[in-house]
Design a protein around this motif. Structure first.
Motif, PDB file in Angstrom:
ATOM      1  N   ASP A 150       0.715  -1.171   0.101  1.00  0.00           N
ATOM      2  CA  ASP A 150      -0.007   0.082  -0.102  1.00  0.00           C
ATOM      3  C   ASP A 150       0.954   1.265   0.044  1.00  0.00           C
ATOM      4  OD1 ASP A 150       0.979   0.558   2.682  1.00  0.00           O
ATOM      5  OD2 ASP A 150      -0.796  -0.608   3.583  1.00  0.00           O
ATOM      6  N   ASP A 151       0.168   2.265   0.007  1.00  0.00           N
ATOM      7  CA  ASP A 151       1.006   3.663  -0.469  1.00  0.00           C
ATOM      8  C   ASP A 151       1.974   3.901   0.764  1.00  0.00           C
ATOM      9  OD1 ASP A 151      -0.251   3.793  -2.665  1.00  0.00           O
ATOM     10  OD2 ASP A 151      -1.207   5.955  -2.262  1.00  0.00           O
ATOM     11  N   THR A 152       1.328   3.553   1.983  1.00  0.00           N
ATOM     12  CA  THR A 152       2.022   3.915   3.267  1.00  0.00           C
ATOM     13  C   THR A 152       3.362   3.009   3.348  1.00  0.00           C
ATOM     14  OG1 THR A 152       0.157   4.566   4.650  1.00  0.00           O
ATOM     15  CG2 THR A 152       1.913   3.784   5.938  1.00  0.00           C
ATOM     16  N   GLU A 153       3.177   1.744   2.992  1.00  0.00           N
ATOM     17  CA  GLU A 153       4.586   0.982   2.982  1.00  0.00           C
ATOM     18  C   GLU A 153       5.520   1.230   2.086  1.00  0.00           C
ATOM     19  OE1 GLU A 153       6.983  -2.169   4.510  1.00  0.00           O
ATOM     20  OE2 GLU A 153       5.372  -0.852   5.325  1.00  0.00           O
ATOM     21  N   CYS A 154       4.903   1.580   0.629  1.00  0.00           N
ATOM     22  CA  CYS A 154       6.026   2.013  -0.183  1.00  0.00           C
ATOM     23  C   CYS A 154       6.758   3.387   0.323  1.00  0.00           C
ATOM     24  CB  CYS A 154       5.182   2.554  -1.606  1.00  0.00           C
ATOM     25  SG  CYS A 154       4.484   1.355  -2.702  1.00  0.00           S
ATOM     26  N   LEU A 155       5.969   4.298   0.754  1.00  0.00           N
ATOM     27  CA  LEU A 155       6.593   5.556   1.423  1.00  0.00           C
ATOM     28  C   LEU A 155       7.719   5.299   2.549  1.00  0.00           C
ATOM     29  CD1 LEU A 155       3.460   7.916   1.156  1.00  0.00           C
ATOM     30  CD2 LEU A 155       5.354   8.021  -0.278  1.00  0.00           C
ATOM     31  N   ARG A 156       7.231   4.168   3.414  1.00  0.00           N
ATOM     32  CA  ARG A 156       8.227   3.979   4.388  1.00  0.00           C
ATOM     33  C   ARG A 156       9.445   3.336   4.135  1.00  0.00           C
ATOM     34  NH1 ARG A 156       9.705  -0.019   7.425  1.00  0.00           N
ATOM     35  NH2 ARG A 156       8.884  -1.716   6.213  1.00  0.00           N
ATOM     36  N   ARG A 157       9.263   2.515   3.121  1.00  0.00           N
ATOM     37  CA  ARG A 157      10.552   1.983   2.392  1.00  0.00           C
ATOM     38  C   ARG A 157      11.460   2.851   1.860  1.00  0.00           C
ATOM     39  NH1 ARG A 157       9.454  -3.959   0.442  1.00  0.00           N
ATOM     40  NH2 ARG A 157       7.924  -4.787   1.974  1.00  0.00           N
ATOM     41  N   LEU A 158      10.718   3.898   1.003  1.00  0.00           N
ATOM     42  CA  LEU A 158      11.543   4.841   0.127  1.00  0.00           C
ATOM     43  C   LEU A 158      12.221   5.764   1.115  1.00  0.00           C
ATOM     44  CD1 LEU A 158       9.332   5.411  -3.013  1.00  0.00           C
ATOM     45  CD2 LEU A 158      11.582   4.083  -2.759  1.00  0.00           C
ATOM     46  N   VAL A 159      11.599   6.129   2.030  1.00  0.00           N
ATOM     47  CA  VAL A 159      12.226   7.037   3.238  1.00  0.00           C
ATOM     48  C   VAL A 159      13.328   6.298   3.907  1.00  0.00           C
ATOM     49  CG1 VAL A 159      11.637   8.059   5.436  1.00  0.00           C
ATOM     50  CG2 VAL A 159       9.905   8.641   3.586  1.00  0.00           C
ATOM     51  N   ARG A 160      13.032   5.288   4.303  1.00  0.00           N
ATOM     52  CA  ARG A 160      14.035   4.634   4.927  1.00  0.00           C
ATOM     53  C   ARG A 160      15.493   4.387   4.082  1.00  0.00           C
ATOM     54  NH1 ARG A 160      12.357  -0.865   5.605  1.00  0.00           N
ATOM     55  NH2 ARG A 160      13.524  -1.385   3.601  1.00  0.00           N
ATOM     56  N   LEU A 161      15.161   3.875   2.570  1.00  0.00           N
ATOM     57  CA  LEU A 161      16.372   3.822   1.830  1.00  0.00           C
ATOM     58  C   LEU A 161      16.987   5.158   1.376  1.00  0.00           C
ATOM     59  CD1 LEU A 161      14.684   1.544  -0.611  1.00  0.00           C
ATOM     60  CD2 LEU A 161      16.911   0.897   0.558  1.00  0.00           C
ATOM     61  N   ALA A 162      16.149   6.344   1.349  1.00  0.00           N
ATOM     62  CA  ALA A 162      16.768   7.704   1.063  1.00  0.00           C
ATOM     63  C   ALA A 162      17.708   8.070   2.428  1.00  0.00           C
ATOM     64  CB  ALA A 162      15.431   8.668   1.150  1.00  0.00           C
ATOM     65  N   GLY A 163      17.275   7.627   3.589  1.00  0.00           N
ATOM     66  CA  GLY A 163      18.086   8.053   4.775  1.00  0.00           C
ATOM     67  C   GLY A 163      19.321   7.201   4.823  1.00  0.00           C
ATOM     68  N   GLN A 164      19.301   5.866   4.343  1.00  0.00           N
ATOM     69  CA  GLN A 164      20.538   5.148   4.121  1.00  0.00           C
ATOM     70  C   GLN A 164      21.214   5.430   3.376  1.00  0.00           C
ATOM     71  OE1 GLN A 164      18.684   1.300   3.517  1.00  0.00           O
ATOM     72  NE2 GLN A 164      18.443   0.766   5.611  1.00  0.00           N
ATOM     73  N   SER A 165      20.756   6.104   2.049  1.00  0.00           N
ATOM     74  CA  SER A 165      21.714   6.804   0.944  1.00  0.00           C
ATOM     75  C   SER A 165      22.334   8.055   1.242  1.00  0.00           C
ATOM     76  CB  SER A 165      20.793   6.783  -0.561  1.00  0.00           C
ATOM     77  OG  SER A 165      20.224   5.346  -0.731  1.00  0.00           O
ATOM     78  N   LEU A 166      21.572   8.617   2.232  1.00  0.00           N
ATOM     79  CA  LEU A 166      22.171   9.991   2.622  1.00  0.00           C
ATOM     80  C   LEU A 166      23.145  10.055   3.810  1.00  0.00           C
ATOM     81  CD1 LEU A 166      18.763  12.115   2.108  1.00  0.00           C
ATOM     82  CD2 LEU A 166      20.959  12.341   0.782  1.00  0.00           C
ATOM     83  N   GLY A 167      23.037   8.906   4.663  1.00  0.00           N
ATOM     84  CA  GLY A 167      23.632   8.863   5.959  1.00  0.00           C
ATOM     85  C   GLY A 167      22.951   9.674   6.905  1.00  0.00           C
ATOM     86  N   VAL A 168      22.691  10.836   6.550  1.00  0.00           N
ATOM     87  CA  VAL A 168      21.738  11.685   7.385  1.00  0.00           C
ATOM     88  C   VAL A 168      21.432  12.737   6.684  1.00  0.00           C
ATOM     89  CG1 VAL A 168      24.157  12.947   8.083  1.00  0.00           C
ATOM     90  CG2 VAL A 168      21.965  13.058   9.577  1.00  0.00           C
ATOM     91  N   GLY A 169      20.000  13.133   7.142  1.00  0.00           N
ATOM     92  CA  GLY A 169      19.384  14.399   6.627  1.00  0.00           C
ATOM     93  C   GLY A 169      18.441  15.308   7.008  1.00  0.00           C
ATOM     94  N   THR A 170      17.922  16.118   6.667  1.00  0.00           N
ATOM     95  CA  THR A 170      16.783  16.853   7.123  1.00  0.00           C
ATOM     96  C   THR A 170      15.367  15.934   6.440  1.00  0.00           C
ATOM     97  OG1 THR A 170      16.763  18.526   5.573  1.00  0.00           O
ATOM     98  CG2 THR A 170      17.963  19.088   7.468  1.00  0.00           C
ATOM     99  N   ARG A 171      14.331  16.642   6.896  1.00  0.00           N
ATOM    100  CA  ARG A 171      13.001  16.182   6.070  1.00  0.00           C
ATOM    101  C   ARG A 171      13.000  16.617   4.843  1.00  0.00           C
ATOM    102  NH1 ARG A 171       8.310  19.474   5.351  1.00  0.00           N
ATOM    103  NH2 ARG A 171       6.150  18.373   5.558  1.00  0.00           N
ATOM    104  N   ALA A 172      13.721  17.770   4.313  1.00  0.00           N
ATOM    105  CA  ALA A 172      13.871  18.271   2.893  1.00  0.00           C
ATOM    106  C   ALA A 172      14.781  17.446   2.279  1.00  0.00           C
ATOM    107  CB  ALA A 172      13.983  19.419   2.882  1.00  0.00           C
ATOM    108  N   ASP A 173      15.817  17.020   2.676  1.00  0.00           N
ATOM    109  CA  ASP A 173      16.700  16.222   2.249  1.00  0.00           C
ATOM    110  C   ASP A 173      16.308  14.786   1.737  1.00  0.00           C
ATOM    111  OD1 ASP A 173      18.667  18.243   2.579  1.00  0.00           O
ATOM    112  OD2 ASP A 173      19.441  17.199   4.485  1.00  0.00           O
ATOM    113  N   ILE A 174      15.518  14.188   2.864  1.00  0.00           N
ATOM    114  CA  ILE A 174      15.153  12.956   2.505  1.00  0.00           C
ATOM    115  C   ILE A 174      14.050  12.769   1.651  1.00  0.00           C
ATOM    116  CG2 ILE A 174      13.668  11.052   3.640  1.00  0.00           C
ATOM    117  CD1 ILE A 174      15.459  11.736   6.247  1.00  0.00           C
ATOM    118  N   ALA A 175      12.963  13.642   1.736  1.00  0.00           N
ATOM    119  CA  ALA A 175      11.764  13.875   0.503  1.00  0.00           C
ATOM    120  C   ALA A 175      12.504  14.076  -0.827  1.00  0.00           C
ATOM    121  CB  ALA A 175      11.067  15.186   0.878  1.00  0.00           C
ATOM    122  N   ASP A 176      13.452  14.723  -0.937  1.00  0.00           N
ATOM    123  CA  ASP A 176      13.908  15.465  -2.297  1.00  0.00           C
ATOM    124  C   ASP A 176      14.737  13.929  -3.095  1.00  0.00           C
ATOM    125  OD1 ASP A 176      14.857  17.549  -4.248  1.00  0.00           O
ATOM    126  OD2 ASP A 176      16.898  16.292  -3.760  1.00  0.00           O
TER     127      ASP A 176
END
Length: 390
Positions: free
Chosen positions: A199-225
Motif C-alpha cells: 500500500d502507499d504507506t508501506e511504499c513511502l516507508r521503504r523509500l524514506v528508509r532507503l533515502a536515509g540510508q543513501s544520505l547517511g543523515v538528512g533533514t526532512r527536505a533532504d529525505i523528501a528530495d
C-alpha cells in the motif's frame, strides 16, 4: 508531527563524513561490489541527455570506482534485468528490487485525470499487442516517436508506450543510442517483484528508509528530495522508517540518520574526482551548501552571457571536500578545461589529479587549460598537469 527527542548529536564534520560514506566516496565496501553495488547503495542514479565527457549515469559510478569501462557500466545496469528506469528524483536508473516500492507512484499515474498528450483511441492496446509479439522495442520500432520534427509532438505510439511506462505495464529495460527500449513488465520484472501489493504507506516507508540510508543523515527536505516525495508523505512514515532522530551542529533543523551508519565512525580513503552536476551527492542545493559550504548550480540552461562557472561545471571532490569546479570539453584526444575555479592554491594538486584521471578514462592523452578564475593559479595548475602527464 511530533519529532522524538534526538538521542545523538553530530558535529558538522561527522555529518559530512557520514554523507560521504553513505554516498560511496569514503571507504571501500560499495566499490568492491562494482557498478551494481554502487546502484544498490545509492538506490537511484539520475539520467540526463547532456553528454560532455560522458553521460551522467556513466559519470556517477566513475566518480566512485575510477576508470571503469563505459561498456561495463551499461552492462551492469541492463543485463540480467538488474535495473529499470522510472521517475524517482528525476528519470533514474533504479535497482530492480525497488520495483514494488514505486507502486504508489504507478497508482497515482493510473488515477491521473490530465496529461500533456492526448492518447489516440486504440493506440495503447496496439502498443501492448506489438510489444507482446515483438518486444523489446524502441519507440521508433513501435511506429515512430514523433509526428513532426518538434520534440514535443509525440506520435500516438509514443504517447501510448510512455503512458504504459508510467502505469507500470511497460518497463524501460535499457537505453540504446539514448533511445528507451521498452518491454512488458510481466516479461522484464522477476515474478517475485512483479506486484503492486504494497500500500502507499508501506511504499513511502521503504523509500524514506532507503533515502536515509543513501544520505547517511538528512533533514526532512533532504529525505523528501531523494525520491521526490512530498514533505507530508515523509512526515507520515518517518517515525516507522527505522531512521533515528539526530541533531547536527549548524543545521538548525531536525535531522534523521541511518542507525547502522552511526554505529561505526566513517574511515577509509577519500576519492579525488570530478562529479557530474547530477550526482546524488549534490542533488539538493541547500544540502550541498549546508554540508560543504559550496554553491552548486547547473548552468546548462542559463543563457551563456549569464553563466558564472560554465555550461557543465563539474565540482571537484578531494579529501572529502568540494575544492573547485571544472567546465570540460573534448577536442579530439584533448580534454579541455574551458573554465576552472579553484578554492585557493591548495586545490591545485587535487584538480590536476581529477583532470588527468578523467582524461585517461575518456581516452584523452592531453589536458589543456583555458581559463582559471584566479589567473595567478593558472601556471601552477598547468605545471602540475604537465608533471602528472609526463
Amino acid at each position: 508531527m511530533t519529532t522524538p527527542r534526538p538521542a545523538t548529536e553530530l558535529s558538522a564534520d561527522e555529518a559530512r563524513r557520514l554523507t560521504l560514506r553513505a554516498q560511496g566516496f569514503l571507504g571501500a565496501p560499495p566499490r568492491r561490489a562494482g557498478v551494481r553495488g554502487i546502484l544498490r547503495h545509492l538506490g537511484a542514479i539520475q539520467l540526463d541527455t547532456i553528454s560532455v565527457l560522458a553521460r551522467s549515469h556513466e559519470l556517477v559510478p566513475y566518480a566512485r570506482l575510477g576508470a571503469v569501462g563505459r561498456k561495463t557500466v551499461e552492462n551492469a545496469y541492463w543485463r540480467d534485468t538488474h535495473a529499470f528506469e522510472y521517475w524517482s528524483h528525476a528519470a533514474c536508473i533504479l535497482p530492480i528490487e525497488e520495483w514494488p516500492h514505486f507502486a504508489f507512484r504507478r497508482r497515482a499515474y493510473r488515477n491521473r485525470p490530465h496529461w500533456n498528450h492526448e492518447l489516440p483511441d486504440g493506440a495503447y492496446d496496439e502498443v501492448i499487442k506489438q510489444l507482446r509479439a515483438e518486444g523489446p522495442l524502441t519507440a521508433t520500432e513501435l511506429g515512430g516517436a514523433k509526428k513532426t520534427n518538434d520534440w514535443w509532438d509525440w506520435s500516438g505510439s509514443k504517447v501510448a508506450v510512455e503512458r504504459a511506462l508510467m502505469y507500470g505495464e511497460v518497463v524501460c529495460v535499457e537505453r540504446r543510442g539514448w533511445k528507451r527500449v521498452y518491454d512488458l513488465a510481466e516479461r522484464a520484472v522477476p515474478d517475485a517483484l512483479l506486484h503492486d501489493e504494497l500500500d502507499d504507506t508501506e511504499c513511502l516507508r521503504r523509500l524514506v528508509r532507503l533515502a536515509g540510508q543513501s544520505l547517511g543523515v538528512g533533514t526532512r527536505a533532504d529525505i523528501a528530495d531523494y525520491h521526490r516525495l512530498k514533505g507530508e508523505q515523509v512526515d507520515a512514515v518517518i517515525a516507522d522508517s527505522g531512521l533515528v532522530p539526530v541533531t547536527v551542529e549548524g543545521w538548525g533543523k531536525p535531522a534523521w540518520a541511518d542507525p547502522a551508519a552511526l554505529e561505526a565512525p566513517p574511515r577509509g580513503r577519500h576519492r579525488t574526482t570530478l562529479l557530474s552536476p547530477f550526482d546524488s551527492l549534490i542533488w539538493e542545493r541547500a544540502r550541498t551548501e549546508r554540508i560543504f559550504g559550496f554553491t552548486h548550480r547547473l548552468e546548462a540552461y542559463v543563457p551563456k552571457q549569464k553563466r558564472v562557472y560554465g555550461y557543465f561545471a563539474m565540482p571537484v571532490l578531494a579529501g572529502g571536500r568540494l575544492v573547485g569546479r571544472v567546465d570540460p570539453a573534448r577536442e579530439g584526444r584533448t580534454l579541455v578545461a574551458k573554465q576552472v575555479t579553484l578554492d585557493g592554491a591548495k586545490a591545485v594538486p587535487a584538480v590536476a589529479q581529477a583532470l588527468t584521471e578523467a582524461a585517461t578514462w575518456v581516452d584523452c592523452t592531453d589536458v589543456r587549460v583555458e581559463r582559471v578564475d584566479a589567473p595567478d593559479l593558472r601556471e601552477p595548475l598547468v605545471k602540475e598537469l604537465a608533471r602528472i602527464l609526463a
